[in-house]
Scaffold this active site. Structure first.
Site, PDB file in Angstrom:
ATOM      1  N   ASP A 169     -18.664 -12.195 -24.003  1.00  0.00           N
ATOM      2  CA  ASP A 169     -19.555 -11.334 -23.244  1.00  0.00           C
ATOM      3  C   ASP A 169     -18.933  -9.934 -23.263  1.00  0.00           C
ATOM      4  O   ASP A 169     -17.745  -9.760 -23.577  1.00  0.00           O
ATOM      5  CB  ASP A 169     -19.660 -11.877 -21.815  1.00  0.00           C
ATOM      6  CG  ASP A 169     -20.409 -10.955 -20.895  1.00  0.00           C
ATOM      7  OD1 ASP A 169     -21.475 -10.472 -21.295  1.00  0.00           O
ATOM      8  OD2 ASP A 169     -19.925 -10.704 -19.774  1.00  0.00           O
ATOM      9  N   ASP A 204     -19.967  -6.873 -20.727  1.00  0.00           N
ATOM     10  CA  ASP A 204     -19.778  -6.265 -19.415  1.00  0.00           C
ATOM     11  C   ASP A 204     -18.865  -7.117 -18.540  1.00  0.00           C
ATOM     12  O   ASP A 204     -19.088  -8.321 -18.371  1.00  0.00           O
ATOM     13  CB  ASP A 204     -21.126  -6.093 -18.715  1.00  0.00           C
ATOM     14  CG  ASP A 204     -22.020  -5.071 -19.422  1.00  0.00           C
ATOM     15  OD1 ASP A 204     -21.648  -4.620 -20.523  1.00  0.00           O
ATOM     16  OD2 ASP A 204     -23.082  -4.744 -18.871  1.00  0.00           O
TER      17      ASP A 204
END
Length: 418
Positions: free
Chosen positions: A204, A206
């Site tokens: 991922d 963020d």
């Protein structure tokens, strides 16, 4: 390996010379003392005079003190006796101010139990209390600790337990519960070739690869940061449908000049250890990708800057140099991230069982559970409970230890000329 136990290993079942399971007399020779060059060579030079065969060897050096164990066949040739060997070894050890212990026995080590796992423990710091709790929990599941060694001493202390005699899943479940209560991170993976064969890592973006939430960086330029942040937090906790929350937040960006993209790219802060993680993985031949509920306007830049193999995210629509407040194409949501992991793995030619996924939010859960190893990185409680393992220190490169890579190996790779 404990100084009071014979080294634990299993000779090949194809070797007829193996003394495991036979009545061949063997001697466990243990040497203790201050380490210095030449001890190992000296011991085996001494043993060579008695024409013994080496069955097993293990050596550990801790803070300048050596524990060297050699399991050898008892002397049978040339009229020499076990007593002669004992006297000679003790005399050699005393000449170097070392201690020696020799234990008679029969055959090789006991076979290790079925079910073998690697248990990696990360502590910041790693206390005696937490180590005792982990060891006791391993024992309570029917597992035996065959070997322990240190992977890293900073930025966290990382140690690995080689465990046999219990199933990986049962061990993982028991230790996950224990770890949550004692403040350490524990990862349990099956032993075997598959661990070394993991060749795709997908992250991922963020709050995982970077410290920021990209949409909040855009929102700051639009003057609606607080409103967007509140919606983001609820979405990451799984309280809101991700797609609906995405459209609601992006709508607040309508009218921003596209020049804001360059400003946001400049504001992005990588998570500590991110460059080291990616650089090391690439040097080891791994392929590395990112999937994000954020935006390609940022992930494409990260892909280029960090040398990533794959990157996919949502795309902000731009018309006449302005953000429209809409996204284009398929939405990268919770299910989309898992779908992209499968797609990246297929393109890379890597089985899903040999992939690693890293994320922090509820929309990462499908991806974490699809991968062979899912790592919750400083994640929300719902994610920590559902992932294979959790890392709760602010250094992304600690994930390397879960793959069995030591800090010394990382630093050695950094010393190589590109």
């Amino acid at each position: 390996m404990s100084a009071s136990q014979p080294p634990q290993s299993s000779p090949s079942p194809e070797s007829p010379e193996s003394c495991q399971g036979t009545d061949t007399p063997t001697l466990l020779v243990k040497i203790f003392g201050k380490d210095r060059p030449g001890i190992t060579a000296g011991l085996f030079d001494t043993l060579a005079a008695y024409s013994v065969d080496v069955v097993d060897i293990e050596q550990v050096v801790t803070r300048g003190r050596i524990v060297l164990c050699a399991l050898v066949t008892a002397p049978t040739a040339g009229g020499t006796t076990e007593g002669d060997l004992r006297a000679t070894v003790h005399s050699w050890a005393e000449s170097l101010k070392l201690q020696a212990e020799i234990i008679s026995g029969i055959g090789d080590n006991r076979p290790r139990g079925d079910g073998r796992s690697h248990v990696t423990v990360l502590g910041h710091p790693l206390t005696a209390e937490s180590t005792a709790a982990i060891a006791a929990m391993i024992t309570s599941t029917g597992g035996n600790i065959d070997r322990i060694f240190r992977l890293a001493k900073y930025p966290v202390t990382a140690v690995e337990f080689a465990v046999s005699g219990t199933g990986t899943e049962a061990l993982r479940t028991a230790l996950a519960t224990e770890a949550a209560g004692i403040g350490v991170d524990v990862a349990v993976v099956s032993a075997g070739l598959s661990r070394r064969a993991q060749r795709l890592v997908v992250m991922d973006v963020d709050s995982t690869l970077i410290q920021d939430e990209v949409i909040e960086l855009f929102a700051a330029h639009a003057g609606c940061e607080a409103e967007v942040a509140a919606v983001t937090e609820r979405a990451m906790r799984g309280e809101l449908d991700f797609e609906q929350s995405l459209h609601a937040r992006v709508a607040l960006l309508a009218g921003l000049d596209v020049s804001v993209v360059e400003k946001v790219r400049a504001e992005v802060r990588l998570t500590p250890g991110a460059r080291t993680l990616i650089r090391t993985l690439k040097r080891l031949g791994y392929q590395v990708g990112v999937v994000s509920g954020g935006f390609t306007q940022v992930t494409d830049d990260l892909k280029e800057r960090l040398g990533l193999d794959f990157a996919s995210a949502n795309t902000l629509e731009v018309v006449d140099g302005k953000l429209t407040g809409r996204v284009t194409g398929d939405i990268v949501d919770r299910a989309g991230k898992a779908r992209l992991l499968r797609s990246f793995a297929a393109e890379a030619g890597v089985p899903l069982a040999q992939t690693v996924a890293i994320g922090d939010g509820a929309n990462d859960l499908d991806m974490l559970n699809t991968a062979g190893l899912g790592v919750a990185f400083n994640a929300k409680p719902v994610v920590r409970r559902a992932a294979h393992t959790a890392v709760n220190v602010p250094f992304l490169d600690t994930v390397l230890y879960l793959l069995g890579i030591t800090r010394e190996e990382v630093e050695a790779a950094d010393g190589l000329v590109e």
